[in-house]
Design an enzyme around this catalytic site. Structure first.
Site, PDB file in Angstrom:
ATOM      1  N   ASP A  87      55.079  52.604  -9.686  1.00  0.00           N
ATOM      2  CA  ASP A  87      54.508  53.361  -8.568  1.00  0.00           C
ATOM      3  C   ASP A  87      54.429  54.806  -8.904  1.00  0.00           C
ATOM      4  O   ASP A  87      55.259  55.404  -9.581  1.00  0.00           O
ATOM      5  CB  ASP A  87      55.767  53.591  -7.406  1.00  0.00           C
ATOM      6  CG  ASP A  87      56.287  52.097  -7.279  1.00  0.00           C
ATOM      7  OD1 ASP A  87      56.072  50.998  -7.902  1.00  0.00           O
ATOM      8  OD2 ASP A  87      57.526  52.263  -6.509  1.00  0.00           O
TER       9      ASP A  87
HETATM   10  N1  DQQ Z   1      59.229  50.258  -7.159  1.00  0.00           N
HETATM   11  C1  DQQ Z   1      59.618  49.425  -5.711  1.00  0.00           C
HETATM   12  C2  DQQ Z   1      60.273  50.407  -4.968  1.00  0.00           C
HETATM   13  C3  DQQ Z   1      61.292  51.042  -5.768  1.00  0.00           C
HETATM   14  C4  DQQ Z   1      60.439  51.113  -7.176  1.00  0.00           C
HETATM   15  C5  DQQ Z   1      57.901  49.473  -5.204  1.00  0.00           C
HETATM   16  C6  DQQ Z   1      61.317  50.866  -8.139  1.00  0.00           C
HETATM   17  O1  DQQ Z   1      60.648  50.041  -3.867  1.00  0.00           O
HETATM   18  O2  DQQ Z   1      61.848  52.426  -5.336  1.00  0.00           O
HETATM   19  O3  DQQ Z   1      57.152  49.025  -6.405  1.00  0.00           O
HETATM   20  O4  DQQ Z   1      60.844  50.903  -9.564  1.00  0.00           O
END
Ligand code: DQQ
Length: 534
Positions: free
Chosen positions: A22
């Protein structure tokens, strides 16, 4: 070829190696754009997550800094997960993020720059009043479904922030309020929720202007002439959905318009590989910019052999369409500064089954814009109104299945003899007195390799075809094809891993496999220069 360095990007954001996911806390502060992102410093698979940090003056060329936020305290010792930046009054940026605490609970924390006069904001510290928000017996929040705080907005004397959550199968955006950004109280009702959608990851909530202009709004703007967008990322299917609606700030409820489906049949930013996205307001150019993580289609084993996984999208300007029903997206203008040698095709007919090659560009690292003139849609195939899933339509009738009007579009990252190619195309139907347009990205022939995810993507394109034209733009970058249909009404990203159509061996064609001829009224393509990427 599996570990070919030719899969790495020329101008899409990626670090030199390892896993990324992300985009986090994008923000513009004192002349510098910051991008943080989920990063594993130790390998090409998810784990050991820290906030890696890069800075840029133009959102194109990036300079890497050391990780800004990494496990160091009881409230984040098991991971520093996604979150967002907010600029507080007095021009003070802060970050809210999810920490995985000593008990493996998801809690929400704040981090602040150590030195506001450091132009790059390299060092971040975590005040002792962390964590700010915790799951407890009392509030009944599930400690493993409580994450990804949004950028905060200010309304009616309070700061407000959303946190993703679910209760059984109901996905929700919990609302927290604070007067001082320090003490946060959960509101009785979530801002919004929807049954049977599962966990809502990475919610994003922002205002858009109803005037149809590209100018974006700062996150706290509300009132006349303003609608709101709520986007959620569904952990269930790894797709994102958004609605356009009204924010009732007095009661802190969000009501989607009846033109916006509120479930997994709804609108998407992108109908391909694009997840955990986040917008921010760029006050230097008064626009709202969207970043998304383009996840992998290669296998985990091959990610490990290559030593990297995941890329970020080209930042996209987002704004509300004049219809008020959907967003439009377009690559930020700065990306055009990378355009090098160009090539043009004008007023060229493509008869049924024909391809027209685009010569003179580096087709594996290119930007292409094409406008097609269509025959009248009155002669199009009948649309079956029960076909509500565009992805199914695209899979059932792939880029080789002749229709009346279409498939026509581009063959991208194509090998000389077309053994390998990704087809990004349109197909036109008629439904009574209206045209129905579907846009597809067909990866089924993108590579002769087997271990790659070759799922076909599809989305409807909301156009009336009054001008008889359809346009398509694709940003091509070795293993990325990021496509924008009809001026950004429908967007679709593919991650592809050809074994022949690599580097100098890749080609680009316009094609038509429909029974009726199509005209390329104009096609412009450019070789793209390399960006400085970390
Ligand atoms: N990636 C998810 C989120 C979390 C993060 C979404 C963990 O919900 O915070 O891809 O790497």
């Amino acid at each position: 070829s599996i570990v070919s360095p030719l899969y790495r990007t020329g101008y899409h954001f990626q670090p030199p190696k390892n896993w990324i996911n992300d985009p986090n806390g994008p923000v513009y502060y004192n002349g510098v754009y910051h991008l943080f992102y989920q990063y594993n410093p130790y390998g090409a698979v998810w784990g050991n997550i820290v906030w890696a940090h890069s800075v840029s003056k133009d959102l194109i060329n990036w300079k890497p800094l050391k990780p800004a936020i990494y496990p160091s305290k009881p409230f984040d010792i098991n991971g520093c997960w996604s979150g967002s930046a907010t600029i507080l009054p007095g021009n003070k940026p802060v970050i809210l993020y999810t920490g995985i605490d000593t008990q493996n609970r998801q809690v929400q924390n704040i981090a602040v720059p150590k030195d506001l006069s450091d132009p790059y904001l390299v060092e971040w510290e975590k005040p002792d009043h962390n964590p700010l928000m915790v799951p407890t017996q009392e509030n009944g929040i599930n400690a493993s479904s409580f994450r990804d705080p949004t950028t905060a907005w200010y309304a009616d004397g309070h700061w407000k922030v959303l946190v993703g959550n679910k209760r059984r199968r109901r996905g929700m955006a919990l609302l927290y309020r604070s007067r001082d950004f320090q003490h946060w109280v959960k509101a009785k009702h979530p801002l919004h929720s929807s049954k049977n959608t599962g966990m809502w990851e990475c919610p994003d909530f922002f205002p858009v202007s109803e005037d149809g202009k590209r100018l974006g709004l700062d996150t706290s703007v509300k009132g006349e002439g303003v609608k709101h967008v709520l986007k959620v990322s569904l952990d269930d299917n790894k797709y994102e959905y958004y609605t356009v609606g009204r924010y009732l700030s007095k009661i802190d409820r969000y009501v989607p318009d009846n033109t916006s489906a509120d479930d997994a049949t709804g609108l998407r930013y992108d109908y391909g590989k694009f997840y955990a996205s986040k917008t921010f307001f760029d006050q230097s150019k008064n626009r709202r910019i969207l970043w998304g993580w383009m996840n992998e289609s290669d296998s985990v084993n091959d990610d490990v052999s290559k030593g990297w996984a995941g890329v970020q999208s080209i930042p996209r300007t987002v704004w509300l369409d004049t219809s008020g029903k959907q967003l439009l997206q377009w690559p930020i203008q700065e990306v055009e500064s990378l355009r090098g040698k160009g090539s043009q095709i004008k007023n060229t007919h493509i008869s049924s089954g024909q391809q027209v090659k685009v010569e003179g560009i580096t087709a594996a690292q290119a930007d292409v814009e094409v406008t097609f003139d269509l025959p009248t849609w009155v002669n199009a195939e009948e649309f079956n109104p029960e076909s509500t899933n565009p992805q199914h339509l695209c899979s059932q009738k792939d880029s080789k299945a002749a229709g009346s009007i279409g498939p026509f579009g581009l063959l991208i990252l194509a090998s000389d003899k077309l053994e390998e190619h990704t087809a990004v195309y349109f197909r036109v139907y008629k439904n009574g007195d209206k045209p129905v347009v579907v846009m597809c990205s067909d990866q089924s022939r993108s590579t002769v390799r087997n271990e790659v995810d070759k799922t076909t993507y599809g989305g409807f394109v909301d156009v009336d075809l009054k001008d008889g034209k359809l346009s398509l733009r694709s940003l091509i970058d070795h293993s990325i094809i990021e496509s924008f249909g009809a001026g950004g009404k429908t967007c679709m990203t593919a991650r592809v891993y050809p074994s022949m159509a690599l580097g100098e061996k890749a080609n680009l064609f316009a094609f038509n496999n429909g029974n009726q001829p199509i005209t390329v009224s104009k096609l412009e393509a450019w070789s793209m220069n390399r960006a400085i990427l970390n």
